[in-house]
Design a protein around this motif. Structure first.
Motif, PDB file in Angstrom:
ATOM      1  N   CYS A  82      10.264  -6.472  62.210  1.00  0.00           N
ATOM      2  CA  CYS A  82      10.300  -5.980  63.588  1.00  0.00           C
ATOM      3  C   CYS A  82       9.021  -5.191  63.840  1.00  0.00           C
ATOM      4  N   PHE A  83       8.568  -5.225  65.079  1.00  0.00           N
ATOM      5  CA  PHE A  83       7.440  -4.377  65.456  1.00  0.00           C
ATOM      6  C   PHE A  83       7.924  -3.440  66.549  1.00  0.00           C
ATOM      7  N   SER A  84       8.017  -2.170  66.237  1.00  0.00           N
ATOM      8  CA  SER A  84       8.511  -1.171  67.186  1.00  0.00           C
ATOM      9  C   SER A  84       7.660  -1.214  68.456  1.00  0.00           C
ATOM     10  N   PRO A  87      11.388  -9.754  75.664  1.00  0.00           N
ATOM     11  CA  PRO A  87      11.777  -9.737  74.246  1.00  0.00           C
ATOM     12  C   PRO A  87      10.521  -9.669  73.360  1.00  0.00           C
ATOM     13  N   SER A  88       9.567 -10.574  73.636  1.00  0.00           N
ATOM     14  CA  SER A  88       8.335 -10.596  72.836  1.00  0.00           C
ATOM     15  C   SER A  88       7.265 -11.367  73.616  1.00  0.00           C
ATOM     16  N   THR A  89       6.075 -10.812  73.710  1.00  0.00           N
ATOM     17  CA  THR A  89       5.010 -11.513  74.453  1.00  0.00           C
ATOM     18  C   THR A  89       4.603 -12.808  73.727  1.00  0.00           C
ATOM     19  N   ASN A  90       4.652 -12.799  72.387  1.00  0.00           N
ATOM     20  CA  ASN A  90       4.327 -14.037  71.662  1.00  0.00           C
ATOM     21  C   ASN A  90       5.360 -15.127  71.970  1.00  0.00           C
ATOM     22  N   GLU A  91       6.647 -14.740  71.967  1.00  0.00           N
ATOM     23  CA  GLU A  91       7.690 -15.739  72.233  1.00  0.00           C
ATOM     24  C   GLU A  91       7.538 -16.287  73.648  1.00  0.00           C
ATOM     25  N   ASN A 143      -4.535  -7.354  58.017  1.00  0.00           N
ATOM     26  CA  ASN A 143      -4.974  -7.064  59.383  1.00  0.00           C
ATOM     27  C   ASN A 143      -4.206  -5.909  60.025  1.00  0.00           C
ATOM     28  N   ASP A 144      -3.899  -4.910  59.233  1.00  0.00           N
ATOM     29  CA  ASP A 144      -3.337  -3.694  59.819  1.00  0.00           C
ATOM     30  C   ASP A 144      -4.493  -2.774  60.197  1.00  0.00           C
ATOM     31  N   ILE A 145      -4.386  -2.164  61.371  1.00  0.00           N
ATOM     32  CA  ILE A 145      -5.416  -1.203  61.777  1.00  0.00           C
ATOM     33  C   ILE A 145      -4.850   0.191  61.523  1.00  0.00           C
ATOM     34  N   CYS A 183      -1.744  -0.429  64.595  1.00  0.00           N
ATOM     35  CA  CYS A 183      -1.847  -1.735  65.262  1.00  0.00           C
ATOM     36  C   CYS A 183      -1.519  -2.853  64.293  1.00  0.00           C
ATOM     37  N   GLY A 184      -0.824  -3.867  64.796  1.00  0.00           N
ATOM     38  CA  GLY A 184      -0.564  -5.070  64.009  1.00  0.00           C
ATOM     39  C   GLY A 184      -0.980  -6.298  64.812  1.00  0.00           C
ATOM     40  N   ILE A 185      -1.321  -7.353  64.082  1.00  0.00           N
ATOM     41  CA  ILE A 185      -1.819  -8.585  64.708  1.00  0.00           C
ATOM     42  C   ILE A 185      -1.021  -9.762  64.170  1.00  0.00           C
ATOM     43  N   SER A 229       7.024  -2.880  77.368  1.00  0.00           N
ATOM     44  CA  SER A 229       7.788  -2.687  76.129  1.00  0.00           C
ATOM     45  C   SER A 229       8.378  -4.035  75.722  1.00  0.00           C
ATOM     46  N   GLN A 230       8.796  -4.131  74.476  1.00  0.00           N
ATOM     47  CA  GLN A 230       9.413  -5.366  73.983  1.00  0.00           C
ATOM     48  C   GLN A 230      10.737  -5.015  73.308  1.00  0.00           C
ATOM     49  N   SER A 231      11.742  -5.875  73.527  1.00  0.00           N
ATOM     50  CA  SER A 231      13.028  -5.607  72.874  1.00  0.00           C
ATOM     51  C   SER A 231      13.129  -6.301  71.516  1.00  0.00           C
ATOM     52  N   ARG A 232      12.314  -7.343  71.301  1.00  0.00           N
ATOM     53  CA  ARG A 232      12.334  -8.030  69.999  1.00  0.00           C
ATOM     54  C   ARG A 232      10.908  -8.303  69.510  1.00  0.00           C
ATOM     55  N   GLY A 233      10.064  -7.268  69.620  1.00  0.00           N
ATOM     56  CA  GLY A 233       8.693  -7.405  69.115  1.00  0.00           C
ATOM     57  C   GLY A 233       8.760  -7.673  67.616  1.00  0.00           C
ATOM     58  N   HIS A 234       7.944  -8.599  67.155  1.00  0.00           N
ATOM     59  CA  HIS A 234       7.994  -8.903  65.723  1.00  0.00           C
ATOM     60  C   HIS A 234       6.610  -9.117  65.151  1.00  0.00           C
ATOM     61  N   GLY A 235       6.559  -9.030  63.812  1.00  0.00           N
ATOM     62  CA  GLY A 235       5.272  -9.138  63.137  1.00  0.00           C
ATOM     63  C   GLY A 235       5.314 -10.150  62.018  1.00  0.00           C
ATOM     64  N   TYR A 278       1.183  -4.124  74.313  1.00  0.00           N
ATOM     65  CA  TYR A 278       1.771  -5.312  73.682  1.00  0.00           C
ATOM     66  C   TYR A 278       1.223  -6.508  74.437  1.00  0.00           C
ATOM     67  N   ILE A 279       0.365  -7.246  73.772  1.00  0.00           N
ATOM     68  CA  ILE A 279      -0.444  -8.236  74.492  1.00  0.00           C
ATOM     69  C   ILE A 279      -0.555  -9.521  73.671  1.00  0.00           C
ATOM     70  N   SER A 280      -0.426 -10.654  74.351  1.00  0.00           N
ATOM     71  CA  SER A 280      -0.605 -11.944  73.675  1.00  0.00           C
ATOM     72  C   SER A 280      -1.572 -12.800  74.467  1.00  0.00           C
ATOM     73  N   PHE A 281      -2.412 -13.509  73.741  1.00  0.00           N
ATOM     74  CA  PHE A 281      -3.420 -14.392  74.329  1.00  0.00           C
ATOM     75  C   PHE A 281      -3.023 -15.823  73.997  1.00  0.00           C
ATOM     76  N   GLY A 337      -1.067 -12.401  69.127  1.00  0.00           N
ATOM     77  CA  GLY A 337      -0.318 -11.248  69.612  1.00  0.00           C
ATOM     78  C   GLY A 337      -0.831  -9.973  68.955  1.00  0.00           C
ATOM     79  N   ILE A 338      -1.074  -8.969  69.760  1.00  0.00           N
ATOM     80  CA  ILE A 338      -1.594  -7.702  69.232  1.00  0.00           C
ATOM     81  C   ILE A 338      -0.759  -6.566  69.803  1.00  0.00           C
ATOM     82  N   GLY A 339      -0.286  -5.702  68.925  1.00  0.00           N
ATOM     83  CA  GLY A 339       0.448  -4.516  69.361  1.00  0.00           C
ATOM     84  C   GLY A 339      -0.333  -3.286  68.928  1.00  0.00           C
TER      85      GLY A 339
HETATM   86  C1  BTN Z   1       2.419  -7.068  62.171  1.00  0.00           C
HETATM   87  O1  BTN Z   1       2.211  -5.876  62.086  1.00  0.00           O
HETATM   88  O2  BTN Z   1       2.921  -7.723  61.218  1.00  0.00           O
HETATM   89  C2  BTN Z   1       2.046  -7.800  63.430  1.00  0.00           C
HETATM   90  C3  BTN Z   1       2.632  -7.154  64.650  1.00  0.00           C
HETATM   91  C4  BTN Z   1       2.285  -7.891  65.926  1.00  0.00           C
HETATM   92  C5  BTN Z   1       2.949  -7.268  67.132  1.00  0.00           C
HETATM   93  C6  BTN Z   1       2.511  -7.901  68.417  1.00  0.00           C
HETATM   94  S1  BTN Z   1       3.007  -6.965  69.820  1.00  0.00           S
HETATM   95  C7  BTN Z   1       2.583  -8.273  70.880  1.00  0.00           C
HETATM   96  C8  BTN Z   1       3.044  -9.539  70.202  1.00  0.00           C
HETATM   97  N1  BTN Z   1       4.448  -9.775  70.451  1.00  0.00           N
HETATM   98  C9  BTN Z   1       5.180  -9.764  69.329  1.00  0.00           C
HETATM   99  O3  BTN Z   1       6.410  -9.951  69.264  1.00  0.00           O
HETATM  100  N2  BTN Z   1       4.388  -9.512  68.286  1.00  0.00           N
HETATM  101  C10 BTN Z   1       3.005  -9.320  68.687  1.00  0.00           C
END
Ligand code: BTN
Length: 271
Positions: free
Chosen positions: A52-54, A20-24, A105-107, A115-117, A41-47, A61-64, A137-139
């Protein structure tokens, strides 16, 4: 060694086909200090701001996940700004790409977000005042085709492949990024002296400084994505001149009446 439990970066990586999300995942599971979670891939990536983060296959899609061990919340203020610098450095090194930073912090590559962080903290249930875990979390939109960004986001988001036709080695990018993000964790935990380097680099790559901007205050958008509201009615947002970045990556702006404000949250649009 910073992460005693592990022998190498590869050893720290927990890889999934889909999450769903690496951060979650980092928030919910008990995983060791220094673990790196990657999903194809993530089904509920968010920012930020609940967006939502596509997250289709092709992106990184990486989280530390770091344990904070008494590091106080104030020390975390510059984390996302430094992470933006980390992404810029990694993309330069691996792909020779000169991307830019749009505050906060948008790239951005060729005018589109690639990229979003999202940095988040988790507090333990007993000590509510000191954060227990830091999750970064960085996408990065790397190898997706242009059709991955349809609808209203088409004019806003893209991937490296769609913009310049270059395929990115996700494995190598993950390793480079891990090295850079570890340095940021060190910079907030024990090693002073790297702060100025990050802000200087952020300023160099920040396309917002010196521009006339609109301040997209979420309060003006009744829950809608401010970027989309901006596309339809830009005039409801106040204008200002983006002057500089402060040490915690706040955006210093000057309003038409001469007043100065430091923006620490929210979003801006470049006019
Ligand atoms: C943003 O643009 O507002 C931040 C987007 C962050 C997306 C990454 S992808 C990996 C990690 N998992 C998530 O659900 N969100 C972050």
């Amino acid at each position: 060694m910073l992460f005693n439990k592990f022998d190498s970066i590869q050893d720290r990586i927990l890889r999934f086909g889909s999450l769903p999300s690496t951060n979650e995942y980092c928030k919910e599971k008990s995983i060791p200090h220094g673990a790196v979670v990657i999903a194809d891939s993530q089904s509920r990536g968010h920012g930020r701001m609940g967006r939502c983060f596509s997250s289709e296959a092709g992106g990184l899609y990486i989280s530390f996940c770091y344990r904070l061990d008494g590091i106080m919340p104030d020390a975390l203020l510059p984390v996302t700004g430094r992470c933006a610098v980390a992404v810029i450095r990694s993309l330069r090194k691996l792909c020779g790409i000169d991307a830019e930073i749009k505050w906060t912090n948008d790239i951005i590559l060729r005018g589109k977000k690639i990229c979003g962080i999202l940095a988040e903290t988790v507090f333990s249930s007993d000590t509510k005042s000191t954060p227990e875990k830091l999750i970064i979390g960085i996408g990065i939109n790397c190898n997706q085709n242009p059709h991955a960004f349809e609808g209203e986001l088409k004019s806003i988001a893209s991937s490296i492949f769609s913009e310049i036709g270059q395929t990115v080695d996700l494995e190598k990018l993950a390793v480079l990024l891990t090295e850079e993000i570890d340095k940021i964790f060190l910079s907030i935990s024990s090693v002073p002296g790297m702060e100025n380097q990050y802000t200087a680099e952020y300023r160099r790559y920040c396309l917002t400084i010196g521009k006339e901007i609109k301040i997209l205050r979420p309060s003006l958008c009744s829950g809608e994505d401010p970027r989309i509201v901006f596309l339809h009615s830009p005039d409801i947002f106040p204008s200002a001149l983006a002057v500089d970045i402060d040490d915690n990556f706040g955006l210093i702006v000057k309003h038409g009446n001469g007043e100065t404000e430091v923006l620490t949250y929210g979003e801006v649009s470049i006019r």
